[in-house]
Design a protein around this motif. Sequence first.
Motif, short mmCIF file in Angstrom:
data_model
loop_
_atom_site.label_atom_id
_atom_site.label_comp_id
_atom_site.label_asym_id
_atom_site.label_seq_id
_atom_site.Cartn_x
_atom_site.Cartn_y
_atom_site.Cartn_z
N PRO A 31 0.82 -1.22 0.00
CA PRO A 31 0.00 0.00 0.00
C PRO A 31 0.84 1.26 0.00
N SER A 32 0.23 2.36 -0.39
CA SER A 32 0.78 3.70 -0.15
C SER A 32 0.19 4.20 1.16
N LEU A 33 0.95 4.98 1.90
CA LEU A 33 0.52 5.46 3.21
C LEU A 33 0.52 6.97 3.24
N PHE A 34 -0.43 7.53 3.96
CA PHE A 34 -0.64 8.98 3.96
C PHE A 34 -0.93 9.47 5.39
N TRP A 35 -0.58 10.71 5.62
CA TRP A 35 -1.11 11.45 6.75
C TRP A 35 -1.83 12.67 6.19
N TYR A 36 -3.09 12.81 6.62
CA TYR A 36 -3.88 13.98 6.29
C TYR A 36 -4.09 14.79 7.57
N VAL A 37 -4.26 16.11 7.41
CA VAL A 37 -4.53 16.98 8.54
C VAL A 37 -5.79 17.78 8.26
N ALA A 50 4.08 8.29 1.76
CA ALA A 50 5.19 7.40 1.42
C ALA A 50 4.62 6.25 0.63
N THR A 51 5.31 5.86 -0.41
CA THR A 51 4.73 4.89 -1.33
C THR A 51 5.42 3.54 -1.32
N LYS A 52 6.54 3.41 -0.63
CA LYS A 52 7.17 2.09 -0.54
C LYS A 52 7.95 1.99 0.77
N ALA A 53 8.29 0.76 1.12
CA ALA A 53 8.97 0.49 2.38
C ALA A 53 10.24 1.33 2.52
N ASP A 54 10.43 1.85 3.74
CA ASP A 54 11.59 2.66 4.13
C ASP A 54 11.56 4.08 3.58
N ASP A 55 10.55 4.41 2.79
CA ASP A 55 10.39 5.80 2.36
C ASP A 55 10.07 6.66 3.57
N LYS A 56 10.58 7.88 3.56
CA LYS A 56 10.21 8.84 4.60
C LYS A 56 9.48 10.00 3.93
N GLY A 57 8.28 10.26 4.39
CA GLY A 57 7.54 11.44 3.95
C GLY A 57 7.80 12.56 4.94
N SER A 58 7.88 13.79 4.42
CA SER A 58 8.10 14.92 5.32
C SER A 58 7.46 16.18 4.74
N ASN A 59 7.02 17.05 5.66
CA ASN A 59 6.38 18.29 5.26
C ASN A 59 6.14 19.12 6.51
N LYS A 60 6.42 20.40 6.45
CA LYS A 60 6.14 21.35 7.55
C LYS A 60 6.75 20.89 8.88
N GLY A 61 7.87 20.20 8.85
CA GLY A 61 8.52 19.73 10.06
C GLY A 61 8.02 18.38 10.55
N PHE A 62 6.96 17.86 9.92
CA PHE A 62 6.46 16.53 10.26
C PHE A 62 7.18 15.48 9.42
N GLU A 63 7.35 14.29 10.02
CA GLU A 63 7.96 13.17 9.31
C GLU A 63 7.24 11.89 9.65
N TRP B 98 -2.10 6.30 -11.78
CA TRP B 98 -1.60 5.57 -10.62
C TRP B 98 -0.11 5.74 -10.42
N ASP B 99 0.50 6.72 -11.04
CA ASP B 99 1.92 6.93 -10.86
C ASP B 99 2.21 7.35 -9.43
N SER B 100 2.77 6.47 -8.66
CA SER B 100 2.94 6.75 -7.23
C SER B 100 4.09 7.71 -6.97
N ARG B 101 4.84 8.05 -8.02
CA ARG B 101 5.95 8.98 -7.80
C ARG B 101 5.50 10.43 -7.80
N THR B 102 4.29 10.65 -8.21
CA THR B 102 3.80 12.03 -8.29
C THR B 102 2.64 12.20 -7.30
N LYS B 103 2.09 13.36 -7.28
CA LYS B 103 0.95 13.61 -6.41
C LYS B 103 -0.37 13.29 -7.08
N ARG B 104 -0.31 12.69 -8.26
CA ARG B 104 -1.53 12.54 -9.01
C ARG B 104 -2.48 11.52 -8.41
N GLU B 105 -2.03 10.73 -7.44
CA GLU B 105 -2.94 9.82 -6.78
C GLU B 105 -3.55 10.46 -5.54
N THR B 106 -3.12 11.66 -5.22
CA THR B 106 -3.60 12.30 -4.00
C THR B 106 -5.07 12.63 -4.11
#
Lengths: 116, 118
Positions: A31-37, A50-63, B98-106
């Motif tokens: 799966p792809s994983l998301f945080w929404y606010v 983050a879309t794959k294992a070990d990926d780190k998503g970051s934004n506005k100081g959040f990780e 479905w390109d997961s590298r972009t924001k287009r799935e958001t």
Amino acid sequence: GNSVTQMEGPVTLSEEAFLTINCTYTATGYPSLFWYVQYPGEGLQLLLKATKADDKGSNKGFEATYRKETTSFHLEKGSVQVSDSAVYFCALRGGAGGTSYGKLTFGQGTILTVHP
Amino acid sequence: DVKVTQSSRYLVKRTGEKVFLECVQDMDHENMFWYRQDPGLGLRLIYFSYDVKMKEKGDIPEGYSVSREKKERFSLILESASTNQTSMYLCASSDRNWDSRTKRETQYFGPGTRLLVL
């Protein structure tokens, strides 16, 4: 089926405190994983993903780091501000293709209140 | 800038009334979604649509129907409103790519409609 579990809230912190909101998931495939606010009175906004294992998503100081071995995607911030007060949702989207059409599965949300 | 708008921020209806909630997006997205948000339950998917005139049931479709006559507009219909449909309703849209590298799935969300059924 897919599911997302977030830590129980609400969470109340003082400004500049460290934040962790736990999120674990159950899903087949990758799966792809998301945080929404969601800020008061508004709709949801994507915070990070983050879309794959070990990926780190970051934004506005959040990780958040995608941990496949523990099926977790915990949200962290080193120093919270009053303006971070909001509801935070963890979500997942199943693997691409098939008939998922980008459906998201959400956790129950965690209310964060930051005091000055 | 991305824009999803919902017809009303607040609605008060009576039990048994037919209720229409409208959602419009200006991003030419194929996918559109209706969720309801309740405390402690997060967001639950009611219906979604992946193309004009196409619809699929989500996790809690009972008591609801939808309409997608134009690509940019997705309507949620409560055929006979009941008090247990009092909730916050959120509309979202996303690109089919479905390109997961972009924001287009958001998924992009509207501000929500808070519905009270008396």
